[in-house]
Write a protein that holds these residues in place. Structure first.
Motif, PDB file in Angstrom:
ATOM      1  N   ALA A   1       0.833  -1.208   0.000  1.00 54.30           N
ATOM      2  CA  ALA A   1       0.000   0.000   0.000  1.00 54.30           C
ATOM      3  C   ALA A   1       0.867   1.257   0.000  1.00 54.30           C
ATOM      4  O   ALA A   1       0.555   2.239  -0.676  1.00 54.30           O
ATOM      5  N   LEU A   2       1.979   1.209   0.751  1.00 54.40           N
ATOM      6  CA  LEU A   2       2.868   2.380   0.796  1.00 54.40           C
ATOM      7  C   LEU A   2       3.496   2.613  -0.578  1.00 54.40           C
ATOM      8  O   LEU A   2       3.606   3.747  -1.045  1.00 54.40           O
ATOM      9  N   VAL A   3       3.902   1.526  -1.237  1.00 57.41           N
ATOM     10  CA  VAL A   3       4.505   1.652  -2.565  1.00 57.41           C
ATOM     11  C   VAL A   3       3.507   2.274  -3.531  1.00 57.41           C
ATOM     12  O   VAL A   3       3.836   3.184  -4.290  1.00 57.41           O
ATOM     13  N   SER A   4       2.262   1.798  -3.482  1.00 57.38           N
ATOM     14  CA  SER A   4       1.316   2.281  -4.485  1.00 57.38           C
ATOM     15  C   SER A   4       0.861   3.708  -4.178  1.00 57.38           C
ATOM     16  O   SER A   4       0.510   4.445  -5.082  1.00 57.38           O
ATOM     17  N   ALA A   5       0.896   4.106  -2.905  1.00 51.73           N
ATOM     18  CA  ALA A   5       0.464   5.467  -2.557  1.00 51.73           C
ATOM     19  C   ALA A   5       1.586   6.484  -2.748  1.00 51.73           C
ATOM     20  O   ALA A   5       1.343   7.681  -2.749  1.00 51.73           O
ATOM     21  N   ARG A   6       2.806   5.985  -2.900  1.00 57.32           N
ATOM     22  CA  ARG A   6       3.959   6.882  -2.895  1.00 57.32           C
ATOM     23  C   ARG A   6       3.884   8.018  -3.921  1.00 57.32           C
ATOM     24  O   ARG A   6       4.063   9.182  -3.542  1.00 57.32           O
ATOM     25  N   PRO A   7       3.636   7.734  -5.215  1.00 51.97           N
ATOM     26  CA  PRO A   7       3.641   8.856  -6.170  1.00 51.97           C
ATOM     27  C   PRO A   7       2.643   9.950  -5.805  1.00 51.97           C
ATOM     28  O   PRO A   7       2.963  11.139  -5.875  1.00 51.97           O
ATOM     29  N   GLN A   8       1.435   9.547  -5.400  1.00 53.98           N
ATOM     30  CA  GLN A   8       0.427  10.553  -5.054  1.00 53.98           C
ATOM     31  C   GLN A   8       0.838  11.343  -3.823  1.00 53.98           C
ATOM     32  O   GLN A   8       0.766  12.568  -3.804  1.00 53.98           O
ATOM     33  N   ALA A   9       1.268  10.617  -2.797  1.00 54.33           N
ATOM     34  CA  ALA A   9       1.614  11.295  -1.549  1.00 54.33           C
ATOM     35  C   ALA A   9       2.826  12.203  -1.737  1.00 54.33           C
ATOM     36  O   ALA A   9       2.830  13.353  -1.300  1.00 54.33           O
ATOM     37  N   MET A  10       3.849  11.685  -2.426  1.00 54.02           N
ATOM     38  CA  MET A  10       5.040  12.506  -2.663  1.00 54.02           C
ATOM     39  C   MET A  10       4.687  13.739  -3.484  1.00 54.02           C
ATOM     40  O   MET A  10       5.196  14.838  -3.238  1.00 54.02           O
ATOM     41  N   GLY A  11       3.838  13.550  -4.470  1.00 51.61           N
ATOM     42  CA  GLY A  11       3.441  14.671  -5.319  1.00 51.61           C
ATOM     43  C   GLY A  11       2.765  15.761  -4.513  1.00 51.61           C
ATOM     44  O   GLY A  11       3.073  16.949  -4.658  1.00 51.61           O
ATOM     45  N   ALA A  12       1.850  15.353  -3.622  1.00 53.60           N
ATOM     46  CA  ALA A  12       1.126  16.343  -2.823  1.00 53.60           C
ATOM     47  C   ALA A  12       2.058  17.012  -1.813  1.00 53.60           C
ATOM     48  O   ALA A  12       1.974  18.218  -1.586  1.00 53.60           O
ATOM     49  N   LEU A  13       2.957  16.220  -1.220  1.00 56.08           N
ATOM     50  CA  LEU A  13       3.875  16.805  -0.230  1.00 56.08           C
ATOM     51  C   LEU A  13       4.845  17.776  -0.909  1.00 56.08           C
ATOM     52  O   LEU A  13       5.225  18.789  -0.329  1.00 56.08           O
ATOM     53  N   LEU A  14       5.195  17.464  -2.136  1.00 56.90           N
ATOM     54  CA  LEU A  14       6.079  18.369  -2.877  1.00 56.90           C
ATOM     55  C   LEU A  14       5.354  19.682  -3.169  1.00 56.90           C
ATOM     56  O   LEU A  14       5.927  20.767  -3.054  1.00 56.90           O
ATOM     57  N   ARG A  15       4.085  19.577  -3.522  1.00 51.20           N
ATOM     58  CA  ARG A  15       3.315  20.802  -3.771  1.00 51.20           C
ATOM     59  C   ARG A  15       3.258  21.643  -2.501  1.00 51.20           C
ATOM     60  O   ARG A  15       3.336  22.868  -2.539  1.00 51.20           O
ATOM     61  N   TYR A  16       3.122  20.968  -1.368  1.00 54.34           N
ATOM     62  CA  TYR A  16       2.975  21.653  -0.097  1.00 54.34           C
ATOM     63  C   TYR A  16       4.294  22.285   0.357  1.00 54.34           C
ATOM     64  O   TYR A  16       4.343  23.449   0.741  1.00 54.34           O
ATOM     65  N   PHE A  17       5.378  21.503   0.329  1.00 53.11           N
ATOM     66  CA  PHE A  17       6.649  21.980   0.865  1.00 53.11           C
ATOM     67  C   PHE A  17       7.544  22.647  -0.176  1.00 53.11           C
ATOM     68  O   PHE A  17       8.466  23.373   0.156  1.00 53.11           O
ATOM     69  N   ARG A  18       7.300  22.335  -1.436  1.00 48.15           N
ATOM     70  CA  ARG A  18       8.083  22.896  -2.542  1.00 48.15           C
ATOM     71  C   ARG A  18       9.568  22.623  -2.413  1.00 48.15           C
ATOM     72  O   ARG A  18      10.401  23.429  -2.810  1.00 48.15           O
ATOM     73  N   ASP A  19       9.896  21.514  -1.832  1.00 49.49           N
ATOM     74  CA  ASP A  19      11.299  21.157  -1.691  1.00 49.49           C
ATOM     75  C   ASP A  19      11.373  19.637  -1.626  1.00 49.49           C
ATOM     76  O   ASP A  19      10.708  19.012  -0.795  1.00 49.49           O
ATOM     77  N   LEU A  20      12.176  19.067  -2.514  1.00 48.43           N
ATOM     78  CA  LEU A  20      12.207  17.607  -2.634  1.00 48.43           C
ATOM     79  C   LEU A  20      12.656  16.925  -1.348  1.00 48.43           C
ATOM     80  O   LEU A  20      12.081  15.924  -0.926  1.00 48.43           O
ATOM     81  N   ASP A  21      13.708  17.471  -0.741  1.00 50.55           N
ATOM     82  CA  ASP A  21      14.236  16.819   0.461  1.00 50.55           C
ATOM     83  C   ASP A  21      13.219  16.820   1.598  1.00 50.55           C
ATOM     84  O   ASP A  21      13.009  15.807   2.255  1.00 50.55           O
ATOM     85  N   THR A  22      12.590  17.985   1.814  1.00 49.78           N
ATOM     86  CA  THR A  22      11.596  18.066   2.893  1.00 49.78           C
ATOM     87  C   THR A  22      10.444  17.106   2.603  1.00 49.78           C
ATOM     88  O   THR A  22       9.970  16.400   3.501  1.00 49.78           O
ATOM     89  N   ALA A  23      10.004  17.071   1.345  1.00 49.54           N
ATOM     90  CA  ALA A  23       8.889  16.193   0.985  1.00 49.54           C
ATOM     91  C   ALA A  23       9.261  14.731   1.237  1.00 49.54           C
ATOM     92  O   ALA A  23       8.466  13.958   1.771  1.00 49.54           O
ATOM     93  N   GLU A  24      10.480  14.375   0.876  1.00 44.16           N
ATOM     94  CA  GLU A  24      10.909  12.984   1.072  1.00 44.16           C
ATOM     95  C   GLU A  24      10.973  12.624   2.548  1.00 44.16           C
ATOM     96  O   GLU A  24      10.525  11.548   2.951  1.00 44.16           O
TER      97      GLU A  24
END
Lengths: 420, 124
Positions: free
Chosen positions: A10-33
């Motif tokens: 479930a974590l693998v399949s949710a990763r692209p969506q969650a990472m995408g949204a966190l990137l939009r929120y934080f605008r920084d790859l490292d913080t999002a990761e």
């Protein structure tokens, strides 16, 4: 499969969506990761107790945001406890959040995430490495193994890619329709690059490289779910499925390449072929041919042939002709020549590839094909020269070994047995 | 009585299974199927290709509309089905419970009694 395995999936399949949204929120790859990783740790603690959430991606996004906010509070030395209990009350926070994160949002987030990774300022290898790290969540060690480089070298490559992106300043606004389709083409190209990185470099299918092919197929299926009516995305997915379906038959026990004609077709993956053929059928109804779809159609003709002799080479020749129009390239013409050799004989094929000599002078397959055609024409001496050039250009030992077998066959020809 | 057991699960999650995970699940499902097959009570078992491979013919207008995919917005998708011969609902539920144990994660099985409309004539 245990519960943890399911959570992992479930974590693998949710990763692209969650990472995408966190990137939009934080605008920084490292913080999002970091936020995503922390959210995953919380999920591993929380989900076995409370059961899987209704929408894993939404849960992870919420938890990821919270974590980063907590971290900021801690930095300010305020005594804020992690709000574990708040995220545990699944329906309270999750439902409204999930509703706000509608499909269109997800779609743009993932596209943006993939687009960030295929930033034009990055060389292709960095684009792929970054996408595997950020979108697919492969570890640096896994990526390093797939690229056959050291772990620290790969770490450096990824860090460099990230800082380049940070320096370039990525626009985070929602792309317009025209931009979106432009991005889709770039993203599709990157997915195919990832696949080819796993496919062409060769090696037995259980090596780290097969994983790249599988990740690329997973990404393509994801794109296809977002763009269900895009014939080129159907074509891309079909192309990769049909090529990867042959993986179990492509290498011998000793790791040597087995060419298409000699492969044990019983080893090909039936369900993958079925899915690929179904997608092509669907895509053809759109009457809009793109390069991926045409290549998929070619792969389909190979997949449909029960025996090598059943292959519809005339149709393959026609498809390559239309690919030459869509995407002219000496490599496409070289591939077409293989079909032409079957339909109109080696002489016609040789005439077709001779004008490509200067442009393909550094291309392994050019000399492999040329040598094969010359050998069929009984021009053994010239064939040997071509094969020698191919060996000099081989990237892997398996490629070199394959050509060596041709040379052995040539030597046997010389011993008196005329070539077929 | 014939029952269809319709298998619903999250395509995203099932699609993210690795080869090993998939093989392990299939092996456990095969163990559930075997006694049913031996007893001659197992009909067709079908796995549906991904929803992205689907095409829909939607009725309504003068001419039915053909669209790509079911565009499934629901959480769970119909991913496959069994046809089995059971004495009654309780027995069919037992089979579904066995399948559920063999297949990890959430999802659901819908048990629907069915009437065989045509026996079918496809070779195995």
């Amino acid at each position: 499969m245990t519960e943890t395995d399911w959570i992992h999936a479930a974590l693998v399949s949710a990763r692209p969506q969650a990472m995408g949204a966190l990137l939009r929120y934080f605008r920084d790859l490292d913080t999002a990761e970091e936020a995503f990783q922390e959210a995953c740790l919380r999920a591993l603690r929380n989900w076995p107790q409370h059961g899987p959430p209704r929408d894993p991606a939404a849960w992870l996004i919420f938890a990821g945001r919270n974590t980063a906010i907590d971290a900021k509070r801690r930095e300010k030395k305020q005594a804020a406890l992690p709000e574990e209990e708040q995220i545990s009350d699944l329906d309270d926070v999750e439902t409204p959040l999930a509703e706000r994160l509608d499909g269109a949002h997800y779609r743009d987030d993932i596209l943006r995430l993939l687009f960030v990774c295929c930033h034009p300022e990055l060389p292709a290898t960095q684009q792929i490495a970054l996408a595997l790290r950020v979108v697919c969540g492969l570890t640096v060690r896994q990526i390093a193994r797939a690229f056959l480089v050291g772990e620290s070298a790969m770490e450096q490559r990824i860090t460099r890619a990230k800082s380049r992106i940070a320096a370039a300043g990525i626009p985070f606004e929602t792309p317009g329709a025209a931009e979106r389709s432009e991005r889709l083409a770039a993203v599709a190209a990157m997915v195919y690059l990832i696949f080819n990185e796993g496919y062409t470099a060769g090696g037995p299918p259980d090596g780290g490289r097969a994983q790249l092919c599988e990740e690329a197929i997973r990404l393509a299926r994801l794109l296809l779910r977002l763009f269900q009516a895009e014939p080129e995305i159907m074509g891309l997915t079909a192309l990769m499925l049909l090529q990867h379906a042959r993986a179990p038959a492509r290498f011998g026990a000793d790791g040597a390449v087995i060419v298409l004609e000699d492969q044990d077709r019983g080893l090909w993956n039936g369900p993958m072929i079925a899915e690929g053929l179904a997608l092509i059928d669907k895509a053809m109804r759109h009457r809009r041919r793109g390069p991926y779809l045409v290549q998929a159609a070619i792969a389909a003709l190979h997949a449909r042939a029960r025996r090598p002799d059943d292959t519809d080479w005339a149709q393959i020749d026609l498809l390559y002709a239309s690919l030459e129009l869509l995407q002219p390239s000496p490599v496409v013409t070289l591939n077409r020549a293989v079909a032409v050799a079957k339909v109109r004989g080696p002489e016609a094929a040789l005439a077709m590839i001779e004008p490509l000599a200067s442009r393909l002078s550094g291309y392994f397959y050019f000399f492999g094909v040329k040598g094969g055609l010359l050998r069929q024409l009984g021009r053994g001496r010239e064939a040997r020269i071509a094969f020698d050039q191919a060996i000099a250009l081989a990237h892997t030992t398996a490629e070199a070994e394959h050509i060596r077998q041709h040379l052995d066959r040539l030597a046997r020809d010389d011993d008196g047995a005329p070539s077929p | 009585m014939l029952y269809a057991i319709l298998c619903y699960n999250q395509e995203d999650v099932v699609g993210a299974w690795s080869r090993e995970e998939e093989d392990a699940v299939m092996e456990r499902l095969a163990a559930v199927q075997k006694p049913l097959a031996t007893a001659g009570r197992l009909g067709p078992v079908a796995r549906l290709l991904p929803t992205t491979a689907a095409t829909t013919l939607r009725k309504g207008g003068a001419e039915p509309l053909v669209i790509d995919g079911p565009f499934a917005e629901t959480k769970e998708q119909l991913l496959g089905f069994y046809v089995i011969d059971c004495a009654g609902l309780e027995e069919a539920l037992d089979v579904a419970r066995d399948l559920a144990r063999a297949n990890p994660g959430p999802g659901s099985y819908e048990i629907r009694p069915l009437r065989l409309f045509r026996p079918g004539a496809m070779p195995a």
